[in-house]
Design a protein around this motif. Structure first.
Motif, PDB file in Angstrom:
ATOM      1  N   LEU A   1       0.830  -1.205   0.000  1.00 38.20           N
ATOM      2  CA  LEU A   1       0.000   0.000   0.000  1.00 38.20           C
ATOM      3  C   LEU A   1       0.867   1.258   0.000  1.00 38.20           C
ATOM      4  O   LEU A   1       0.563   2.239  -0.684  1.00 38.20           O
ATOM      5  N   SER A   2       1.958   1.229   0.759  1.00 34.87           N
ATOM      6  CA  SER A   2       2.842   2.391   0.840  1.00 34.87           C
ATOM      7  C   SER A   2       3.477   2.703  -0.507  1.00 34.87           C
ATOM      8  O   SER A   2       3.573   3.870  -0.913  1.00 34.87           O
ATOM      9  N   LEU A   3       3.918   1.677  -1.215  1.00 38.78           N
ATOM     10  CA  LEU A   3       4.526   1.876  -2.528  1.00 38.78           C
ATOM     11  C   LEU A   3       3.503   2.401  -3.537  1.00 38.78           C
ATOM     12  O   LEU A   3       3.819   3.243  -4.389  1.00 38.78           O
ATOM     13  N   THR A   4       2.288   1.910  -3.432  1.00 37.53           N
ATOM     14  CA  THR A   4       1.229   2.379  -4.328  1.00 37.53           C
ATOM     15  C   THR A   4       0.934   3.858  -4.092  1.00 37.53           C
ATOM     16  O   THR A   4       0.881   4.664  -5.037  1.00 37.53           O
ATOM     17  N   ILE A   5       0.769   4.233  -2.828  1.00 38.60           N
ATOM     18  CA  ILE A   5       0.498   5.637  -2.488  1.00 38.60           C
ATOM     19  C   ILE A   5       1.695   6.523  -2.852  1.00 38.60           C
ATOM     20  O   ILE A   5       1.544   7.630  -3.378  1.00 38.60           O
ATOM     21  N   GLY A   6       2.914   6.019  -2.584  1.00 40.05           N
ATOM     22  CA  GLY A   6       4.126   6.780  -2.903  1.00 40.05           C
ATOM     23  C   GLY A   6       4.261   7.048  -4.389  1.00 40.05           C
ATOM     24  O   GLY A   6       4.718   8.127  -4.799  1.00 40.05           O
ATOM     25  N   SER A   7       3.856   6.103  -5.214  1.00 39.77           N
ATOM     26  CA  SER A   7       3.909   6.294  -6.667  1.00 39.77           C
ATOM     27  C   SER A   7       2.937   7.387  -7.104  1.00 39.77           C
ATOM     28  O   SER A   7       3.257   8.234  -7.947  1.00 39.77           O
TER      29      SER A   7
ATOM     30  N   GLY B   1       2.428 -12.323  -0.594  1.00 38.77           N
ATOM     31  CA  GLY B   1       2.794 -10.988  -0.136  1.00 38.77           C
ATOM     32  C   GLY B   1       4.070 -10.494  -0.782  1.00 38.77           C
ATOM     33  O   GLY B   1       4.194  -9.318  -1.161  1.00 38.77           O
ATOM     34  N   ILE B   2       5.034 -11.388  -0.923  1.00 34.47           N
ATOM     35  CA  ILE B   2       6.310 -11.020  -1.537  1.00 34.47           C
ATOM     36  C   ILE B   2       6.106 -10.579  -2.976  1.00 34.47           C
ATOM     37  O   ILE B   2       6.663  -9.574  -3.433  1.00 34.47           O
ATOM     38  N   LEU B   3       5.289 -11.316  -3.715  1.00 38.06           N
ATOM     39  CA  LEU B   3       5.028 -10.976  -5.114  1.00 38.06           C
ATOM     40  C   LEU B   3       4.423  -9.580  -5.242  1.00 38.06           C
ATOM     41  O   LEU B   3       4.819  -8.789  -6.116  1.00 38.06           O
ATOM     42  N   LEU B   4       3.460  -9.253  -4.372  1.00 42.97           N
ATOM     43  CA  LEU B   4       2.806  -7.949  -4.449  1.00 42.97           C
ATOM     44  C   LEU B   4       3.762  -6.810  -4.082  1.00 42.97           C
ATOM     45  O   LEU B   4       3.772  -5.751  -4.723  1.00 42.97           O
ATOM     46  N   ILE B   5       4.589  -7.023  -3.072  1.00 41.11           N
ATOM     47  CA  ILE B   5       5.534  -5.988  -2.653  1.00 41.11           C
ATOM     48  C   ILE B   5       6.596  -5.755  -3.729  1.00 41.11           C
ATOM     49  O   ILE B   5       6.904  -4.611  -4.095  1.00 41.11           O
ATOM     50  N   VAL B   6       7.161  -6.840  -4.244  1.00 42.28           N
ATOM     51  CA  VAL B   6       8.169  -6.723  -5.302  1.00 42.28           C
ATOM     52  C   VAL B   6       7.555  -6.082  -6.541  1.00 42.28           C
ATOM     53  O   VAL B   6       8.166  -5.224  -7.193  1.00 42.28           O
ATOM     54  N   GLY B   7       6.317  -6.475  -6.873  1.00 37.99           N
ATOM     55  CA  GLY B   7       5.634  -5.888  -8.017  1.00 37.99           C
ATOM     56  C   GLY B   7       5.394  -4.402  -7.834  1.00 37.99           C
ATOM     57  O   GLY B   7       5.586  -3.603  -8.759  1.00 37.99           O
ATOM     58  N   ALA B   8       4.999  -3.994  -6.628  1.00 40.37           N
ATOM     59  CA  ALA B   8       4.768  -2.571  -6.356  1.00 40.37           C
ATOM     60  C   ALA B   8       6.071  -1.783  -6.434  1.00 40.37           C
ATOM     61  O   ALA B   8       6.091  -0.631  -6.875  1.00 40.37           O
ATOM     62  N   GLY B   9       7.178  -2.405  -6.003  1.00 40.52           N
ATOM     63  CA  GLY B   9       8.481  -1.762  -6.156  1.00 40.52           C
ATOM     64  C   GLY B   9       8.798  -1.523  -7.620  1.00 40.52           C
ATOM     65  O   GLY B   9       9.326  -0.466  -8.002  1.00 40.52           O
ATOM     66  N   GLY B  10       8.447  -2.485  -8.473  1.00 39.27           N
ATOM     67  CA  GLY B  10       8.621  -2.310  -9.909  1.00 39.27           C
ATOM     68  C   GLY B  10       7.713  -1.225 -10.464  1.00 39.27           C
ATOM     69  O   GLY B  10       8.090  -0.488 -11.381  1.00 39.27           O
ATOM     70  N   GLY B  11       6.506  -1.103  -9.904  1.00 36.55           N
ATOM     71  CA  GLY B  11       5.588  -0.045 -10.324  1.00 36.55           C
ATOM     72  C   GLY B  11       6.115   1.338  -9.987  1.00 36.55           C
ATOM     73  O   GLY B  11       6.013   2.279 -10.792  1.00 36.55           O
ATOM     74  N   PHE B  12       6.692   1.486  -8.792  1.00 37.64           N
ATOM     75  CA  PHE B  12       7.280   2.768  -8.399  1.00 37.64           C
ATOM     76  C   PHE B  12       8.455   3.115  -9.309  1.00 37.64           C
ATOM     77  O   PHE B  12       8.608   4.268  -9.743  1.00 37.64           O
ATOM     78  N   LYS B  13       9.284   2.117  -9.607  1.00 37.29           N
ATOM     79  CA  LYS B  13      10.430   2.328 -10.498  1.00 37.29           C
ATOM     80  C   LYS B  13       9.959   2.812 -11.871  1.00 37.29           C
ATOM     81  O   LYS B  13      10.515   3.761 -12.437  1.00 37.29           O
ATOM     82  N   GLN B  14       8.913   2.171 -12.419  1.00 37.95           N
ATOM     83  CA  GLN B  14       8.423   2.543 -13.740  1.00 37.95           C
ATOM     84  C   GLN B  14       7.826   3.950 -13.737  1.00 37.95           C
ATOM     85  O   GLN B  14       7.962   4.695 -14.719  1.00 37.95           O
ATOM     86  N   THR B  15       7.203   4.324 -12.633  1.00 41.13           N
ATOM     87  CA  THR B  15       6.666   5.685 -12.521  1.00 41.13           C
ATOM     88  C   THR B  15       7.797   6.703 -12.574  1.00 41.13           C
ATOM     89  O   THR B  15       7.685   7.749 -13.228  1.00 41.13           O
TER      90      THR B  15
END
Length: 465
Positions: free
Chosen positions: A49-55, A327-341
């Motif tokens: 959730l934090s990575l999503t909001i941060g993006s 949980g790991i998949l979602l967190i790692v995926g969100a990290g990739g989403g922030f990177k792409q942003t």
């Protein structure tokens, strides 16, 4: 390999989703990262959730349309899960097969019998370096984590004393030593000599991995004295098993994806024409997905049969292996989403434009550009490709050895200080059960040590050869 390079270069040339100036972009990056860290550490919000909001915060501060920010985030999440997620899933299945059949016990018992006490961190860094040579970092992680956790628990070692050397071995191979994909991309971009780069890469890698691995792990174990996370620890194999696989069969299964990927890398080097049948075959069998899938299928026979597993038991093992990684998949995926942003907002391009006017030596320039892009985008691959493309013209007047050192300077810079915009950061955090602060004090510092030591050695070598 060429297709990966073209894809990454194409990604760098996409029109940014915002017209913000450099100052606004810089503030947006800092604000986005601050939001993520604050939500996780202060408000204890889940990392996904934090990575999503941060993006979203990053896009808002950068003045980008939020619909495009959402598209960037979801695209980055999807591509990360598509690439890394499948590998994590296959690695989790293989790890569960190793654990339930007694194969992991066999490896751990053998390691503990052959190396003990002060020798164990050195044994782990050697194993990780060999395993990590042809592998992407994420693949190496999922292969080694079960062994690292079990050695730490049964040998009564501090987790970071064993984990940091393994991570250092994987990371150094990732940045410095061909035929790993990262260095090969830079070699191709600057037209460096592969053999010279390999020789110098090994020369730089050995002291670097010693300092960042066994030596630094002494301090990391004090800074983050954490227990082995039970949720990720493979259980001991049942005593009711008919037997357990031999050490040779177990190692063959674990190293099969390593061999397949290494074979693909060597064929890419030897065979020039990408249309040849031999190279096309190895492009398939040596891809991370197929290589790990092959190991899982082989493991059903080499690990499951000696343990007396029925088809139903194998199916149950596969199902249970997948459960802990959601949980790991979602967190790692969100990290990739922030990177792409970050990338789509034009942060990488901003760094390239700013660095064009820097009047400093070529090797130091290459390292600094890679560092800046790595910090901004969280991607070692993007940093490698972007920096190599920018400094490639400088290699035209360089000697063979200095062109190789240019590649190594880029690779060293691309590893600098992994933090919250790097999917690898979250992968390490979750697998080792660390807090954000502990991950920064261990993994992030280790990556910085690798980058600085390797960069320093490259500059030193440039003065003497």
């Amino acid at each position: 390999m060429t297709s990966l390079r073209v894809e990454m270069l194409a990604a760098d040339t996409v029109e940014p989703i915002t017209s913000a100036g450099h100052a606004q972009l810089g503030i947006a990056v800092l604000a986005g990262i601050a939001v993520i860290v604050l939500l996780i550490t202060k408000f204890k919000l889940h990392a996904f959730l934090s990575l999503t909001i941060g993006s979203l915060a990053l896009g808002a501060f950068a003045g980008a349309p939020l619909d495009k920010v959402i598209t960037s985030f979801t695209a980055g999440l999807g591509s990360t899960v598509a690439g890394v997620g499948v590998l994590i899933a296959l690695g989790a299945i293989l790890g569960k097969l190793l654990a339930d059949s007694g194969g992991a016990d066999q490896i751990v018992d053998t390691i503990l019998a052959k190396a003990s006490g002060r020798a164990m961190p050195w044994a782990m860094v050697l194993i990780a370096s060999v395993v990590g040579l042809p592998l992407f970092f994420e693949v190496g992680i999922v292969l080694l984590i079960p062994v690292v956790l079990m050695v730490a628990r049964r040998g009564d070692y501090k987790l970071m004393r064993i984990g940091i050397p393994a991570l250092a071995g994987l990371s150094v191979m990732h940045g410095l030593v061909p035929p790993h994909p990262g260095p090969l991309i830079a070699i191709d971009a600057v037209k460096a000599n592969l053999g010279v780069t390999l020789a110098l890469g090994v020369l730089v890698a050995i002291p670097t991995v010693i300092i960042a691995g066994p030596v630094f792990s002494k301090f990391a174990a004090r800074w983050a004295d954490v227990p082995v996370p039970d949720r990720m620890l493979p259980p001991r194999a049942s005593e009711e098993l008919k037997g357990r696989p031999g050490f040779g069969a177990t190692m063959f299964t674990v190293l099969l994806p390593v061999v397949l990927m290494l074979a693909k890398a060597l064929v890419d080097i030897v065979v020039d024409d990408s249309g040849q049948t031999v190279q096309r075959v190895f492009d398939v069998v040596g891809s991370p997905l197929v290589a790990l899938l092959a190991a899982v299928l082989v493991g059903i026979f080499t690990l499951g049969r000696p343990a007396g597993f029925t088809r139903g038991r194998i199916s149950e093992t596969v199902e249970k292996g997948l459960m802990p990684i959601a949980g790991i998949l979602l967190i790692v995926g969100a990290g990739g989403g922030f990177k792409q942003t970050l990338i789509d907002c034009g942060v990488g391009q901003m760094i390239l434009e700013i660095s064009k006017d820097w009047s400093i030596p070529a090797l130091l320039l290459a390292w600094l550009i890679a560092v800046a892009i790595r910090l901004a985008t969280g991607s070692a691959t993007v940093a490698t490709v972007s920096a190599a493309g920018l400094v490639a013209p400088l290699a035209a007047d360089m000697s063979t050895t200095h062109a190789a050192l240019l590649v190594l300077a880029i690779g060293a810079g691309s590893l600098f200080f992994s933090h919250v915009n790097d999917a690898g950061f979250w992968l390490v955090k979750e697998y080792f059960g660390l807090s954000v602060g502990q991950t920064l004090k261990t993994w992030s510092v280790m990556e910085t040590i690798i980058s600085v030591v390797a960069g320093g050695l490259v500059l030193l070598l440039s003065l003497v050869i």
